[in-house]
Motif scaffolding. Structure first.
Motif, PDB file in Angstrom:
ATOM      1  N   ARG A 203      35.753 -43.389 -16.582  1.00  8.64           N
ATOM      2  CA  ARG A 203      34.800 -44.686 -16.667  1.00  8.64           C
ATOM      3  C   ARG A 203      33.242 -44.198 -16.433  1.00  8.64           C
ATOM      4  O   ARG A 203      32.965 -43.454 -15.385  1.00  8.64           O
ATOM      5  N   GLU A 205      29.272 -45.712 -16.549  1.00  3.57           N
ATOM      6  CA  GLU A 205      28.171 -46.888 -16.651  1.00  3.57           C
ATOM      7  C   GLU A 205      26.774 -46.480 -16.401  1.00  3.57           C
ATOM      8  O   GLU A 205      26.581 -45.478 -15.398  1.00  3.57           O
ATOM      9  N   SER A 206      25.993 -46.576 -17.174  1.00  9.14           N
ATOM     10  CA  SER A 206      24.651 -46.059 -17.163  1.00  9.14           C
ATOM     11  C   SER A 206      23.698 -47.273 -17.751  1.00  9.14           C
ATOM     12  O   SER A 206      23.875 -47.906 -18.713  1.00  9.14           O
ATOM     13  N   VAL A 233      26.830 -41.470 -22.846  1.00 10.10           N
ATOM     14  CA  VAL A 233      27.728 -41.655 -21.836  1.00 10.10           C
ATOM     15  C   VAL A 233      29.251 -41.478 -22.463  1.00 10.10           C
ATOM     16  O   VAL A 233      30.089 -41.229 -21.678  1.00 10.10           O
ATOM     17  N   ILE A 267      22.789 -51.578 -20.770  1.00  7.95           N
ATOM     18  CA  ILE A 267      23.829 -51.341 -19.765  1.00  7.95           C
ATOM     19  C   ILE A 267      24.776 -50.384 -20.943  1.00  7.95           C
ATOM     20  O   ILE A 267      25.184 -51.244 -21.530  1.00  7.95           O
ATOM     21  N   LYS A 269      28.408 -48.617 -21.024  1.00  5.82           N
ATOM     22  CA  LYS A 269      29.609 -48.454 -20.818  1.00  5.82           C
ATOM     23  C   LYS A 269      30.574 -47.801 -21.531  1.00  5.82           C
ATOM     24  O   LYS A 269      30.734 -48.072 -22.730  1.00  5.82           O
TER      25      LYS A 269
END
Ligand code: COA
Ligand code: ADP
Length: 577
Positions: A203, A205-206, A233, A267, A269
Motif C-alpha cells: 500500500r 499513499e502520497s 505510486v 492524494i 493511493k
C-alpha cells in the motif's frame, strides 16, 4: 526497422507541397537521465505527460479553445526507451463529435547512433473543449482529406461507442453469476502460506500540490501530469511486491471524472490488487481537495506490471493475500478486468483476417465483437483497390484480391430513401424474401437494439451435399453524422447453445454486410460486401469468373423487395429503430 517518420505523404497539394493534417502536432524529446528510471529507461509517467500535452495541443488546434483530457483508451507499451534515444510523438484529431474529440497519438523511438526507428505505442485519447462559462461547446466537424484520415474518422465513431459503455461492461461481468462462481473459489486456494504476500505490504499513499507548471493556461491540471503521479505510486506498490524494479506493460482505459486545478492537493493511493503468473495489477486512485473542501474523486487507473529477469523474460510473481472485504473485492475485480483487457486487446487490435473466424460470443466480450464486426466492414469498404469485374443492369460487381483473400462488392442505386433501405436490410429475418441463399433465418440472441445474432441456413454448395448453417452477429449503425453511411455488418461468432451438428456444414463469414449512402432524399446507393472464404466462395465464384450473373439477379430481387416495402409500414420483426 520501420520508419514511422519517413512514411511518404498520402496527398500532394495543388502547389506541390505534401498535405499535412491541420490538427497534427509533433513533439520530439531526447531522453535525459532526469526522465529515466533506475534501469536508465524513460519513465512511463514522463512519456504520458509528453503524450498528453501533444494530444491536448492537437485538440486545441482544432477546437480553437482550451481542452481537457476526458479519457484515454488502453495503452500497451511494446518497447522501452533508453536514455540518449529520441522520442517522437505525433498527435492528430481523428474526429470531432459534439464537445469531444478523439485524438490519435503515435509514439515512436529513434536511435541516433544506429539511425533506426521503431514504434513504442499508440493511444486514443478523448479531449473535451471547454467554454469560459458552463455552457456546452459545439465543435466544427472535421473533414477527412486522405484515405487514412477517412478510415480513422469512420472507426472513431465505433471506438467512441465502446468507450462510453466501458464502465457498464465491468459491472455486468461482475454481476454475472457464472463469473462470480468462477472466482469465488480462487482466493488463495491451495497456496503455500509461506509464499503468499499480504497486499497491505504494497500500500502506498502520497500527496502532490498542483503548481502552475502542472497546469495549462486555464489553471486546469494536465491529465498527463496526474497520470504521471499515478504511475509513480503504482510503480512503488509494484516494487514492494516484487522487491525489484518492475516494468509497466499496459494501462487500462480510464476516465477523468472531474477537473483539478492549481492549488489542489492530490492524494494518490495505490495497492497491488492481484498477481497473475507473470504480471500484477496495481490499482491507483487519485483524489483532490482544496482547503476544507471534501475529497473529489479525479481518476482511478489500473496498471499491469511485469518484472523482467536479466534476459528480459517476465519473472513469475508470488501469489497475494488480499485484505478482507475491499481487498477481496478488488482481487475479484482484477480478474474481471484481466478478462476484459484480453478481450479488448485480442478482439479489437487483431486484424480480422488473423484471428479465428468464429470468436466465442459472450456478454462480456460482445461490445468488442460488435466493434470488430463494424470495424472490419468499414476497413473493407475503405480499401481503394477494388476492380470492376462486371456490370449488368446498373448493378456493378467489384473484386479485391489482397493477402490471399478475395472480396467482392456489389453496388447499385435504388429509388428508396437510405433510412428506409437501412431499416429493411438490417432486418435479417426478412432476407429470405429476396435472397435465395437464405433458406431460413432465425433470431437466436437479441444482444441489444443494434446487435443481433441469427442462425442462417443456406443451400448446399455442391449437388447432393449437406446444407450449410451460419451463426452470424449482425451489427447495425445509423450514421453518426451527415456524410456517414448506414452500416449493417455481419460476421460469424460461435455460441455454446448452437454448436455445429452433423446435419449441417457449419459455414463461416469473415466479414460481410451493407453500407448505404444517401444520394438524394428518395435515392440511396447500396454496397454489399463479402470477404470470401471456402464456405462462401462457391456461391460467387461463377459470378466473378463471368460464368453467371446471379449477383445481379439477387441484387435486382433485393431492389424489388426494397421498392415494394418503400412506403408500406414495415414492422420489423425483431428490431425497434
Ligand atoms: N470517454 C470519452 N468521452 C466521454 C466520456 C468517457 N468516459 N465520458 C463523457 N465523455 C464525453 C461525452 O461523450 C461528451 O461528448 P460530446 O459532447 O462530444 O457528445 C463529452 O464528454 C461531455 O459529456 P457531458 O455528458 O456533457 O459531460 P460529463 O458530465 O459526462 O463530463 C467531462 C465529461 C470529461 C467533461 C468531465 O468528466 C470532466 O470535467 N472531467 C475532467 C476533465 C479534466 O479536467 N481532465 C484533466 C485532468 S483532471
Ligand atoms: P475501488 O476502491 O472500488 O477498487 P477506487 O476507484 O476507489 O475503486 O480505487 C481504484 C484502485 O485504487 C483500487 O482498486 C485500489 O487498487 C487503489 N486504492 C483505492 N483506495 C486505496 C487505498 N486507500 N489505499 C491504497 N490503494 C487504494
Amino acid at each position: 526497422m520501420s520508419s514511422p517518420e519517413r512514411d511518404g505523404p498520402e496527398l500532394i497539394m495543388e502547389d506541390g507541397r505534401p498535405y499535412r493534417n491541420p490538427t497534427e502536432v509533433k513533439m520530439s524529446q531526447i531522453v535525459l537521465p532526469c526522465h529515466a528510471n533506475h534501469r536508465k529507461e524513460l519513465s512511463v509517467g514522463q512519456l504520458l505527460k509528453w503524450m498528453d500535452s501533444t494530444a491536448c495541443l492537437s485538440a486545441e488546434r482544432h477546437a480553437g479553445r482550451p481542452c481537457v483530457t476526458a479519457s484515454v483508451d488502453d495503452i500497451h507499451f511494446e518497447r522501452t526507451i533508453d536514455v540518449g534515444q529520441v522520442v517522437n510523438i505525433k498527435a492528430k484529431v481523428n474526429r470531432a463529435f459534439n464537445s469531444s474529440m478523439e485524438v490519435g497519438i503515435v509514439v515512436s523511438c529513434e536511435d541516433l547512433y544506429t539511425n533506426s526507428h521503431w514504434k513504442v505505442c499508440q493511444a486514443f485519447a478523448t479531449f473535451v473543449a471547454r467554454s469560459s462559462g458552463n455552457e456546452k461547446v459545439y465543435l466544427k466537424q472535421l473533414v477527412p482529406q486522405t484515405h487514412r484520415e477517412q478510415v480513422e474518422y469512420s472507426v472513431a465513431a465505433e471506438r467512441r461507442r465502446m468507450r462510453l459503455v466501458h464502465a457498464d461492461i465491468m459491472t455486468d461481468l461482475l454481476n454475472s453469476t457464472s463469473f462470480q462462481s468462477a472466482v469465488s473459489e480462487d482466493i488463495c486456494e491451495g497456496q503455500d502460506e509461506e509464499e503468499v504476500i499480504p497486499t497491505e505490504r504494497t500500500r502506498v499513499e502520497s500527496v502532490e500540490l498542483v503548481l502552475p507548471p502542472h497546469a495549462n493556461h486555464q489553471v486546469n491540471t494536465f491529465g498527463g501530469q496526474i497520470m504521471a503521479w499515478m504511475e509513480n505510486v503504482a510503480t512503488i506498490a509494484a516494487s514492494r511486491l516484487s522487491n525489484a524494479h518492475p516494468t509497466l506493460r499496459s494501462i487500462d482505459m480510464f476516465h477523468f471524472r472531474g477537473p483539478s486545478q492549481v492549488g489542489d492537493r492530490l492524494i494518490l493511493k495505490a495497492i497491488v490488487n492481484n498477481t497473475f503468473k507473470n504480471s500484477m495489477e496495481v490499482g491507483v486512485c487519485a483524489e483532490a481537495y482544496h482547503g476544507e473542501e471534501p475529497l473529489r474523486h479525479i481518476n482511478s487507473a489500473f496498471m499491469i506490471f511485469e518484472v523482467l529477469d536479466e534476459n528480459g523474460v517476465p519473472r513469475s510473481l508470488p501469489p497475494i493475500r488480499p485484505e478482507p472485504q475491499d481487498g477481496e473485492r478488488r482481487y475479484r475485480e482484477a480478474i474481471a478486468r484481466k478478462k476484459i483487457r484480453l478481450d479488448r486487446k485480442y478482439i479489437i487490435s487483431c486484424k480480422h483476417t488473423e484471428m479465428p473466424l468464429s470468436v466465442p460470443w459472450d456478454t462480456s466480450n460482445q461490445v468488442y465483437l460488435s466493434y470488430n464486426n463494424v470495424f472490419a466492414l468499414k476497413m473493407l469498404a475503405a480499401k481503394n483497390k477494388w476492380v470492376l469485374s462486371s456490370k449488368k443492369n446498373n448493378v456493378k460487381l467489384f473484386t479485391l484480391e489482397e493477402n490471399q483473400t478475395l472480396s467482392v462488392r456489389v453496388e447499385s442505386e435504388v429509388k428508396v430513401p437510405a433510412a428506409r433501405a437501412f431499416l429493411l436490410l438490417s432486418d435479417h429475418s426478412r432476407r429470405c424474401e429476396w435472397d435465395k441463399h437464405y433458406k431460413q433465418c432465425e433470431l437466436i440472441v437479441r444482444v441489444d437494439d443494434d446487435d443481433l445474432i441469427y442462425r442462417v441456413v443456406t443451400p448446399s454448395v455442391s449437388e447432393g451435399g449437406k446444407v450449410q448453417d451460419f451463426i452470424l452477429l449482425a451489427s447495425r449503425r445509423p450514421p453518426c453524422d451527415s456524410g456517414d453511411p448506414y452500416v449493417v455488418a455481419l460476421r460469424s461468432v460461435s455460441l455454446p447453445t448452437h454448436p455445429a451438428t452433423d446435419e449441417f456444414n457449419r459455414g463461416e463469414v469473415i466479414c460481410a454486410g451493407f453500407t448505404i449512402y444517401e444520394v438524394s432524399q428518395s435515392v440511396c446507393k447500396i454496397n454489399y460486401f463479402n470477404q470470401t472464404n471456402p464456405g462462401v466462395l462457391p456461391y460467387i465464384s461463377t459470378d466473378i469468373a463471368g460464368l453467371s450473373s446471379s449477383f445481379c439477379s439477387t441484387f435486382l430481387s433485393c431492389s424489388q423487395f426494397l421498392l415494394e416495402n418503400r412506403t408500406t409500414r414495415c414492422v420489423l420483426s425483431n428490431v425497434a429503430l
